[in-house]
Each structure stands twice: as structure tokens, then as C-alpha cells.
Enzyme design. Structure first.
Site, PDB file in Angstrom:
ATOM      1  N   ARG A  86       1.323  -1.804  -0.270  1.00 18.25           N
ATOM      2  CA  ARG A  86       0.242  -0.363   0.098  1.00 18.25           C
ATOM      3  C   ARG A  86       0.900   1.082  -0.077  1.00 18.25           C
ATOM      4  O   ARG A  86       0.301   1.836   0.246  1.00 18.25           O
ATOM      5  CB  ARG A  86      -0.638  -0.450   1.543  1.00 18.25           C
ATOM      6  N   ARG A 125     -21.869  -2.823   1.717  1.00 19.11           N
ATOM      7  CA  ARG A 125     -20.928  -3.986   2.226  1.00 19.11           C
ATOM      8  C   ARG A 125     -21.352  -4.560   3.750  1.00 19.11           C
ATOM      9  O   ARG A 125     -21.651  -3.553   4.473  1.00 19.11           O
ATOM     10  CB  ARG A 125     -18.919  -3.904   2.227  1.00 19.11           C
ATOM     11  N   ARG A 170     -10.777   7.157   4.099  1.00 18.16           N
ATOM     12  CA  ARG A 170      -9.078   5.686   3.479  1.00 18.16           C
ATOM     13  C   ARG A 170      -9.150   6.382   1.967  1.00 18.16           C
ATOM     14  O   ARG A 170      -8.112   5.470   1.703  1.00 18.16           O
ATOM     15  CB  ARG A 170     -10.470   4.364   3.568  1.00 18.16           C
TER      16      ARG A 170
HETATM   17  P1  AMP Z   1      -8.601  -3.600   3.529  1.00 18.87           P
HETATM   18  O1  AMP Z   1      -9.231  -4.590   4.633  1.00 18.87           O
HETATM   19  O2  AMP Z   1      -7.498  -3.760   3.015  1.00 18.87           O
HETATM   20  O3  AMP Z   1      -9.355  -2.150   3.357  1.00 18.87           O
HETATM   21  O4  AMP Z   1      -7.466  -2.598   4.556  1.00 18.87           O
HETATM   22  C1  AMP Z   1      -8.468  -2.331   5.992  1.00 18.87           C
HETATM   23  C2  AMP Z   1      -7.704  -1.182   7.201  1.00 18.87           C
HETATM   24  O5  AMP Z   1      -6.139  -2.287   7.000  1.00 18.87           O
HETATM   25  C3  AMP Z   1      -6.522  -0.285   6.116  1.00 18.87           C
HETATM   26  O6  AMP Z   1      -7.258   1.176   6.307  1.00 18.87           O
HETATM   27  C4  AMP Z   1      -5.169  -0.149   7.312  1.00 18.87           C
HETATM   28  O7  AMP Z   1      -5.305   0.820   7.920  1.00 18.87           O
HETATM   29  C5  AMP Z   1      -4.997  -0.898   7.757  1.00 18.87           C
HETATM   30  N1  AMP Z   1      -3.815  -1.834   6.275  1.00 18.87           N
HETATM   31  C6  AMP Z   1      -4.407  -3.387   5.344  1.00 18.87           C
HETATM   32  N2  AMP Z   1      -3.249  -3.447   4.931  1.00 18.87           N
HETATM   33  C7  AMP Z   1      -2.589  -2.337   4.702  1.00 18.87           C
HETATM   34  C8  AMP Z   1      -0.974  -2.250   4.216  1.00 18.87           C
HETATM   35  N3  AMP Z   1      -0.067  -2.709   3.825  1.00 18.87           N
HETATM   36  N4  AMP Z   1      -0.222  -1.034   4.727  1.00 18.87           N
HETATM   37  C9  AMP Z   1      -1.300  -0.246   6.213  1.00 18.87           C
HETATM   38  N5  AMP Z   1      -2.354  -0.907   6.075  1.00 18.87           N
HETATM   39  C10 AMP Z   1      -2.703  -1.466   5.635  1.00 18.87           C
END
Ligand code: AMP
Length: 219
Positions: A86, A125, A170
Site C-alpha cells: 500500500r 458492504r 481511507r
Molecule cells: P482493507 O481491508 O484492505 O481495506 O484494510 C483495512 C485497513 O487495514 C486499512 O484502512 C489500513 O488501516 C489497514 N491496512 C491493511 N493493509 C495495510 C497495508 N498494507 N499497509 C498499511 N495499512 C494496512
């Protein structure tokens, strides 16, 4: 086969990576799911990540790289990364880890979606509390209302960070920290883009074509 799915929150990475996992027998590594599991389990990692996630910010590169370093070692048959890398720091660390392990990326695929569509997609969702299968109020209801297609559970949950005010943060984090990965992978010659605005089934078909053709091109 090793795949990265890139795209903003709500682009459909989770849904499509479930499909890729099942179809191509890959290990799905979804860092958001891993962090939510750690929060639920009350581990030290979960304690550190909880507030950051609720704020719509990114967990530190050091923590995330540590999680993925372990996970890619235990991915027989290859992996699909959903939510990692990310940041360009994470992408560089991944390149180094893959080199150490003698592995390579076969596909880096962007699901391209207009920002305007994302808020509606995210707001609708929900997922099965028991097995995590993903659904949507408008686009993907369970076949039998209130019953999970995959496991039959009748309990569903909505992510705390899918609230409108957190979604805006986000998306900001995506544009600031993650969108620079597109030129990063483009310059490595590995980036391919799919229209993520299409129906779920059409996106799946496009992914399938891309991977099947790409895999036969390589053989
Ligand atoms: P997601 O389910 O992929 O939308 O991730 C939910 C949250 O987890 C994100 O908004 C971040 O706070 C954290 N997160 C997930 N993957 C990462 C990553 N590779 N780097 C930093 N934060 C992450």
C-alpha cells in the site's frame, strides 16, 4: 503463480481475490483481514492496529512488511495479495523479499474504479460473521435472504471503517500513499489494468482472460 491486486477501497479486490484463490488454488493474503483477525483476537498487533484502522490511516510499513514476510513463505502454489503493498516502501520491501525467496510476481493487476462509485459500494458492504464471505446490499445479496451462501450462517457484520466519514479518509490515504504504486509497477513493466466499474461477473471474466492468456504467453 503470484498476483497483486491493486485498487482503492471498494474496488472489488476482496471479491475478486476470493475467486482467484479458488480458481487458481492460490493462498489469499489479505492484510486488512489479517489485521481485523488480530483485533478480534486481542493480540498485541491487533491492539496497535485497531485505532489506526478506525481512523482510516495506514498501519506502519514495518509492521505490515513483517506480517507479509512470514506469510509469503507459507504460500504453496503461489499467493494473491489483496491490500498489500500500500506504499512504495512496502512495494520495495516486497521486491527484496521475493528476490530472497527466489520468487517473482506474475501479475500486478489494477482494478480501476471512479472515486464517486466507491462510497456507495463501500457503504453497502457486509460479510458473514462466521466465514467472512462478502455481500452487498445492492450488488450481491445472499441467494436466500439472511443466510450465508457459503456456510449457512445467519449472522452478518459490517466493518467499522466502512462508515462514510472513515471512507473519505481511507480514499485520501489511497490517493496519497497507494496510487504512486501504479507508476511504480508500470515502470517495472508488470502493471495491467482492468475496468473495475463493470459488473462483478464481467470483472471476474476479464481477470480470468488476462491470467489465462498471460500464463499461456509465458509457457
Ligand atoms: P482493507 O481491508 O484492505 O481495506 O484494510 C483495512 C485497513 O487495514 C486499512 O484502512 C489500513 O488501516 C489497514 N491496512 C491493511 N493493509 C495495510 C497495508 N498494507 N499497509 C498499511 N495499512 C494496512
Amino acid at each position: 503463480m503470484n498476483i497483486i491486486l491493486l485498487g482503492p477501497p471498494g474496488a472489488g479486490k476482496g471479491t475478486q481475490s476470493d475467486y482467484l484463490r479458488d480458481t487458481f488454488k492460490l493462498t489469499k493474503l489479505a492484510t486488512g483481514d489479517m489485521l481485523r483477525a488480530a483485533v478480534k483476537a486481542g493480540t498485541e498487533l491487533g491492539r496497535q492496529a485497531d485505532a489506526v484502522m478506525k481512523a482510516g490511516k495506514l498501519v506502519s510499513d514495518d509492521i505490515m512488511i513483517g506480517i507479509i514476510r512470514d506469510a509469503i513463505k507459507h504460500a504453496p502454489g503461489g499467493f494473491i495479495l489483496d491490500g498489500f503493498p500500500r506504499t512504495t516502501g512496502q512495494a520495495r520491501a516486497l521486491d527484496a523479499m521475493l528476490e530472497e525467496e527466489g520468487k517473482k510476481l506474475d501479475f500486478v493487476i489494477e482494478l480501476a474504479v471512479d472515486d464517486a462509485a466507491l462510497v456507495e459500494r463501500i457503504a453497502g458492504r457486509f460479510s458473514c460473521k462466521s466465514c467472512g464471505a462478502g455481500y452487498h446490499d445492492t450488488f450481491r445479496q445472499p441467494v436466500v435472504a439472511g443466510v450465508c451462501d457459503a456456510c449457512g450462517s445467519t449472522e452478518f457484520v459490517r466493518r467499522e471503517d466502512d462508515k462514510a466519514e472513515t471512507v473519505a479518509r481511507r480514499l485520501e490515504a489511497y490517493h496519497e500513499m497507494t496510487a504512486p504504486l501504479l507508476p511504480y509497477y508500470q515502470s517495472h513493466g508488470t502493471l495491467q489494468t482492468i475496468d473495475g466499474m463493470a459488473d462483478i461477473a464481467e470483472v471476474t471474466a476479464a481477470l480470468n482472460r488476462l491470467i489465462t492468456n498471460g500464463a499461456s504467453d509465458r509457457s
